[in-house]
Write an enzyme that holds these catalytic residues in place. Sequence first.
Site, PDB file in Angstrom:
ATOM      1  N   LYS A  17       0.810  -1.230   0.000  1.00 10.86           N
ATOM      2  CA  LYS A  17       0.000   0.000   0.000  1.00 10.86           C
ATOM      3  C   LYS A  17       0.839   1.274   0.000  1.00 10.86           C
ATOM      4  O   LYS A  17       0.357   2.333  -0.386  1.00 10.86           O
ATOM      5  CB  LYS A  17      -0.969  -0.010   1.179  1.00 10.86           C
ATOM      6  CG  LYS A  17      -2.095  -1.014   0.998  1.00 10.86           C
ATOM      7  CD  LYS A  17      -3.439  -0.367   1.179  1.00 10.86           C
ATOM      8  CE  LYS A  17      -4.586  -1.277   0.809  1.00 10.86           C
ATOM      9  NZ  LYS A  17      -4.500  -2.631   1.367  1.00 10.86           N
ATOM     10  N   SER A  71      -8.152   1.448   9.160  1.00  8.93           N
ATOM     11  CA  SER A  71      -7.514   1.001  10.395  1.00  8.93           C
ATOM     12  C   SER A  71      -6.381   0.049  10.045  1.00  8.93           C
ATOM     13  O   SER A  71      -5.750  -0.535  10.896  1.00  8.93           O
ATOM     14  CB  SER A  71      -8.531   0.309  11.300  1.00  8.93           C
ATOM     15  OG  SER A  71      -9.204  -0.683  10.567  1.00  8.93           O
ATOM     16  N   GLU A 109      -9.765 -13.757  -3.680  1.00 14.01           N
ATOM     17  CA  GLU A 109     -10.415 -13.055  -2.570  1.00 14.01           C
ATOM     18  C   GLU A 109     -10.890 -14.073  -1.528  1.00 14.01           C
ATOM     19  O   GLU A 109     -10.948 -15.274  -1.814  1.00 14.01           O
ATOM     20  CB  GLU A 109     -11.589 -12.216  -3.083  1.00 14.01           C
ATOM     21  CG  GLU A 109     -12.746 -13.063  -3.582  1.00 14.01           C
ATOM     22  CD  GLU A 109     -13.908 -12.239  -4.123  1.00 14.01           C
ATOM     23  OE1 GLU A 109     -13.976 -11.032  -3.851  1.00 14.01           O
ATOM     24  OE2 GLU A 109     -14.757 -12.834  -4.808  1.00 14.01           O
ATOM     25  N   GLY A 129     -16.338 -13.640   1.317  1.00  5.01           N
ATOM     26  CA  GLY A 129     -16.808 -12.429   0.630  1.00  5.01           C
ATOM     27  C   GLY A 129     -16.513 -12.532  -0.841  1.00  5.01           C
ATOM     28  O   GLY A 129     -15.558 -11.963  -1.339  1.00  5.01           O
ATOM     29  N   ASP A 175     -17.833 -11.313  -3.434  1.00  2.00           N
ATOM     30  CA  ASP A 175     -18.439 -10.263  -4.273  1.00  2.00           C
ATOM     31  C   ASP A 175     -17.629 -10.028  -5.546  1.00  2.00           C
ATOM     32  O   ASP A 175     -18.192  -9.768  -6.611  1.00  2.00           O
ATOM     33  CB  ASP A 175     -18.552  -8.947  -3.494  1.00  2.00           C
ATOM     34  CG  ASP A 175     -17.185  -8.472  -3.015  1.00  2.00           C
ATOM     35  OD1 ASP A 175     -16.629  -9.118  -2.106  1.00  2.00           O
ATOM     36  OD2 ASP A 175     -16.667  -7.490  -3.570  1.00  2.00           O
ATOM     37  N   SER A 215       1.213  -9.863  -0.569  1.00  3.34           N
ATOM     38  CA  SER A 215       0.837  -8.448  -0.461  1.00  3.34           C
ATOM     39  C   SER A 215       1.243  -7.770   0.831  1.00  3.34           C
ATOM     40  O   SER A 215       1.402  -6.542   0.861  1.00  3.34           O
ATOM     41  CB  SER A 215      -0.666  -8.300  -0.694  1.00  3.34           C
ATOM     42  OG  SER A 215      -1.386  -9.080   0.238  1.00  3.34           O
TER      43      SER A 215
HETATM   44  C1  LIG Z   1      -5.219  -3.683   1.057  1.00  6.00           C
HETATM   45  C2  LIG Z   1      -4.625  -5.025   1.024  1.00  6.00           C
HETATM   46  C3  LIG Z   1      -5.039  -5.994   0.085  1.00  6.00           C
HETATM   47  C4  LIG Z   1      -6.151  -5.744  -0.905  1.00  6.00           C
HETATM   48  O1  LIG Z   1      -5.805  -4.727  -1.825  1.00  6.00           O
HETATM   49  P1  LIG Z   1      -6.911  -4.064  -2.756  1.00  6.00           P
HETATM   50  O2  LIG Z   1      -6.167  -3.074  -3.571  1.00  6.00           O
HETATM   51  O3  LIG Z   1      -7.924  -3.431  -1.850  1.00  6.00           O
HETATM   52  O4  LIG Z   1      -7.524  -5.146  -3.548  1.00  6.00           O
HETATM   53  C5  LIG Z   1      -4.391  -7.221   0.066  1.00  6.00           C
HETATM   54  N1  LIG Z   1      -3.406  -7.509   0.946  1.00  6.00           N
HETATM   55  C6  LIG Z   1      -2.992  -6.609   1.863  1.00  6.00           C
HETATM   56  C7  LIG Z   1      -1.908  -7.001   2.796  1.00  6.00           C
HETATM   57  C8  LIG Z   1      -3.583  -5.341   1.939  1.00  6.00           C
HETATM   58  O5  LIG Z   1      -3.166  -4.452   2.856  1.00  6.00           O
END
Ligand SMILES: *Cc1c(COP(=O)(O)O)cnc(C)c1O
Length: 330
Positions: free
Chosen positions: A60, A85, A211, A215, A217, A311
């Site tokens: 992020k 959060s 996902e 959820g 969706d 991620s």
């Molecule tokens: C925010 C986040 C996601 C999902 O990312 P999106 O762009 O909302 O799809 C996946 N893994 C981690 C660790 C995140 O912080």
Amino acid sequence: MSIVTVPRSEPTVDDVRAAAGRLAGHAHRTPVLTSRRVDAELAASVFFKCENLQRIGAFKFRGAFNALSRFTDAQRRAGVVAYSSGNHAQAVALAARILGIPATIVMPHDAPSSKVAATRGYGAEIVGYDRFTEDRAAVGAALAAERGLTLVPPFDHPDVIAGQGTAALELLEDTGGLDALYVCLGGGGLLAGSALAARALAPGCRVYGVEPAAGDDGQRSFRSGELVRIPTPDTIADGAQTQSLGELTFPIIRREVDDVLTATDAELVDAMAVYASTMKMVVEPTGCLSFAGARQHADRLAGLRVGVIVSGGNVDLDRYAALLAGALRS
Ligand SMILES: *Cc1c(COP(=O)(O)O)cnc(C)c1O
């Protein structure tokens, strides 16, 4: 009241490349790791892009830094507001500190104290709200209006999507091409950006979002063509507890992605245990989605070059230990 005005323009791979230029020297070029054990399990060559080792412990930072870098001087002076959060809060707070922009983060009064402390540690002002009686988007919009702040949403913004796409861009550059790419999916900023990068650098590469099963969706939206909205899903993947894809991320995902898969909490914990025991990596539950999805495709990956975007790695140690202990018992 209108809450957020999202610019309608879709980002392109050129925006992802421009974001990579802005991030150079500020974001880590995270390592790409491999594991013989995983390669043997999938009979494939698997490349893990380790955004758990990114600044603030998740990808992020890329989207937040790219978005804040594009503020005008007036926007920079007035400041940024975000509501989260989780990882987006820390990402905006750190990007703002680096760029000298005042940051206000809207967080629930009962947010984990470690997250509040981390965000405040980057110099952000925390504004609390009551999760049960107040709407965080409305609190954020009111602050933005009162103080002239610019709101940066966690996924549905072209500069955020372009920034998130730089992780896949780096992975494709480092590996020299992939046949399949698995991406964790919440609101779709990471998946949309990754797909833009993959389509340009590796046109034949199949791109999958993964996902939480609780959820689905994103899968329903992807397969039906209608943006499906659900109540907040109950899953250990707290970074993907989104209620729908974004108005900007959905059309990109629908057009550029090959399919959306779902993973159960048990599959996430199994993946987390492989990361811990085989690769010596701490990965948060949400960060395990991509590998859990790739494992579901084991029968079709033989002989292929496979990318997995890890991620994030932000998980309280007591929770991490409890999740792994559960995996060992079962
Ligand atoms: C925010 C986040 C996601 C999902 O990312 P999106 O762009 O909302 O799809 C996946 N893994 C981690 C660790 C995140 O912080």
